[in-house]
Design an enzyme around this catalytic site. Structure first.
Site, PDB file in Angstrom:
ATOM      1  N   GLN A   1       0.829  -1.202   0.000  1.00  0.00           N
ATOM      2  CA  GLN A   1       0.000   0.000   0.000  1.00  0.00           C
ATOM      3  C   GLN A   1       0.869   1.260   0.000  1.00  0.00           C
ATOM      4  OE1 GLN A   1      -3.169   0.371  -0.334  1.00  0.00           O
ATOM      5  NE2 GLN A   1      -4.256  -1.427   0.448  1.00  0.00           N
TER       6      GLN A   1
ATOM      7  N   ASP B   1      -8.074  -9.540  -0.129  1.00  0.00           N
ATOM      8  CA  ASP B   1      -7.705  -8.184  -0.553  1.00  0.00           C
ATOM      9  C   ASP B   1      -7.343  -8.240  -2.031  1.00  0.00           C
ATOM     10  OD1 ASP B   1      -6.901  -5.587  -0.791  1.00  0.00           O
ATOM     11  OD2 ASP B   1      -5.244  -5.706   0.626  1.00  0.00           O
TER      12      ASP B   1
ATOM     13  N   TYR C   1      -4.729 -13.619  -1.516  1.00  0.00           N
ATOM     14  CA  TYR C   1      -4.049 -12.485  -2.166  1.00  0.00           C
ATOM     15  C   TYR C   1      -3.097 -11.837  -1.148  1.00  0.00           C
ATOM     16  CZ  TYR C   1      -8.358 -12.692  -5.082  1.00  0.00           C
ATOM     17  OH  TYR C   1      -9.418 -13.083  -5.865  1.00  0.00           O
TER      18      TYR C   1
ATOM     19  N   CYS D   1     -10.494  -1.985  -3.022  1.00  0.00           N
ATOM     20  CA  CYS D   1     -10.073  -0.655  -3.461  1.00  0.00           C
ATOM     21  C   CYS D   1     -10.952  -0.144  -4.593  1.00  0.00           C
ATOM     22  CB  CYS D   1      -8.602  -0.676  -3.903  1.00  0.00           C
ATOM     23  SG  CYS D   1      -8.246  -1.826  -5.239  1.00  0.00           S
TER      24      CYS D   1
ATOM     25  N   GLU E   1      -0.555 -16.726  -2.269  1.00  0.00           N
ATOM     26  CA  GLU E   1      -0.254 -15.666  -3.237  1.00  0.00           C
ATOM     27  C   GLU E   1       0.288 -16.281  -4.515  1.00  0.00           C
ATOM     28  OE1 GLU E   1       0.210 -12.602  -5.434  1.00  0.00           O
ATOM     29  OE2 GLU E   1      -0.571 -12.204  -3.416  1.00  0.00           O
TER      30      GLU E   1
END
Length: 347
Positions: free
Chosen positions: A87, A185, A116, A212, A137
C-alpha cells in the site's frame, strides 16, 4: 521510472523499466543519480519488451544496492521488492488493516486464510491474534518476500503457499480442511466467480473483504450475499487524498438456521379452507375409482363436501347457464365419495 519509498525507514527504490536489457553506461548513470539524490538506496533495471498494460516485465537486474527496500507497518518490518504489492499510504494502511483484524473478532483459536496475501502484511499482522494463518499468493516474488518477512519478525504460526488462492481453497475443502476466517484483498478488478465459489465451498464463519474499488465490491457482495452470507458492517478509508477513490473493509458472516424472521399470524384472518381440504379432487377421484370402480366428477365431489359441512369454492355446484338443471350425485356415488372423505380424514 517506478519509485518506491519506505515511509518509516526512508529507503528509496528506483526501478528503470526498459524495453531492452542493454543500458549503456549504467554505472555512470547510477553515480550521477545518487549524486543528485543520495537518499536512493537501491536501483533496479526491469525489462519489459511486451506491448501490454503491464508496467513491469519478468526480468530484472539490481544495478545498485540490495534490490529491495524495507518499511515498518503495525510494528512489523517488511521487505518490499519491485514487483511486490504494498500500500502506498502506510499511515492509513495501519488503520485499514487494524479495522479489518478488529472486525474479524479473532480470539487466538481461529484458523485464518489470507488470500491475495502479497508480501504477507495482513496475515502477519493478524498472526498474534490467531492460532494459525495460511497465506496464499500467486506472485512468486511476493511469496519470497513474505517468507523472509515472517522469519525477520520471528513469526512461526504463518505458512505461505505459492498458488492460486481459489484453487488452493477448493483443494482444502476437498481434503476436509476448514477455515474460520478468510481475509481477501483482491486487485481493483475484484474477485471472479470462480474464486468466490471456492470461498463458499470452504464455508468460513467470517469473510473480511478489503476492496479498493466500490463497483467490483458491490458486484462481489451481491454474489456472496445470495449464497449464504450476510454483510454485517462496511467501513470506508480515504487512502488516496484529493481523489475520488476509497478503500472499504467489509465484514460478512455465514448465515445460520437462527438467522430467521419471526412472524405472528392471526389465523382468524387467514383463509385456511385449502389447508383443511387435505386431499385434492383428483386424489378423491382416484380413490373412488380404485376402491369402488366408479368415476365421479368434481361437481359430485363438491356436492357431497357441502353436505358434510366442508366449504368449497363459490363456483362449484353452480351452473354457468341460466335455467340449466344441475345433476345430483347418485346415492351409490355419494356413498363412495363419503368413504373417500373418511379415508382422507376430512370427515
Amino acid at each position: 521510472v517506478l519509485i518506491r519509498r519506505g515511509f518509516s525507514t526512508g529507503e528509496i527504490m528506483v526501478v528503470l523499466v526498459l524495453g531492452s536489457p542493454v543500458m549503456p553506461s549504467k554505472n555512470n548513470f547510477v553515480k550521477a543519480l545518487r549524486k543528485l539524490h543520495p537518499e536512493i538506496t537501491t536501483v533496479v533495471l526491469n525489462v519489459n519488451d511486451k506491448r501490454t498494460s503491464m508496467v513491469l516485465g519478468d526480468r530484472e537486474t539490481t544495478i545498485y544496492g540490495k534490490g529491495y527496500i524495507e518499511d515498518v507497518l503495525c510494528g512489523l518490518r517488511f521487505r518490499i521488492s519491485s514487483k511486490s504489492f504494498y500500500q502506498i499510504n502506510p499511515v492509513q494502511t495501519e488503520k485499514l488493516y487494524g479495522k479489518a483484524i478488529e472486525l474479524a473478532g479473532l480470539t487466538g483459536k481461529e484458523r485464518v486464510i489470507d488470500a491475495y496475501c502479497g508480501i504477507g502484511t495482513i496475515g502477519l499482522i493478524a498472526s498474534d491474534k490467531a492460532k494459525e494463518v495460511i497465506s496464499v499468493e500467486l506472485n512468486p516474488d511476493a511469496v519470497r518476500d513474505a517468507i523472509v518477512n515472517a522469519k525477520r519478525n520471528g513469526i512461526k504460526n504463518v505458512r505461505f503457499y505459492h498458488n492460486d488462492a481459489g484453487v488452493f481453497m477448493r483443494q482444502m475443502a476437498e481434503a476436509g480442511e476448514h477455515a474460520d476466517v478468510v481475509f481477501m484483498d483482491p486487485p481493483r478488478s475484484g474477485s471472479d466467480e470462480k474464486f468466490l465459489s471456492s470461498v463458499l465451498t470452504l464455508r468460513p464463519e467470517k469473510i473480511v473483504y478489503v476492496s479498493c474499488e466500490p463497483t467490483t465490491l458491490a458486484r462481489d457482495l451481491k454474489y456472496l450475499t445470495k449464497h449464504g452470507y450476510k454483510a454485517v458492517r462496511a467501513v470506508p478509508f480515504d487512502m488516496f487524498p484529493a481523489t475520488e477513490h476509497v478503500e472499504t473493509v467489509v465484514l460478512l458472516s455465514r448465515k445460520t438456521p437462527d438467522d430467521t424472521i419471526e412472524v405472528d399470524l392471526d389465523l382468524d384472518e387467514l383463509d385456511i379452507t385449502s389447508a383443511e381440504s387435505k386431499a385434492t379432487y383428483q386424489e378423491i377421484k382416484d380413490y373412488v375409482l380404485k376402491e369402488f370402480g366408479l368415476k365421479v366428477s368434481t361437481l359430485y365431489i363438491s356436492q357431497i363436501k357441502r353436505k358434510c359441512g366442508i366449504e368449497v369454492g363459490e363456483h362449484y355446484n353452480i351452473s354457468q347457464k341460466e335455467n340449466q338443471k344441475v345433476p345430483q350425485c347418485p346415492k351409490e356415488k355419494e356413498d363412495a365419495i363419503r368413504a373417500a372423505l373418511e379415508h382422507f380424514a376430512m370427515i
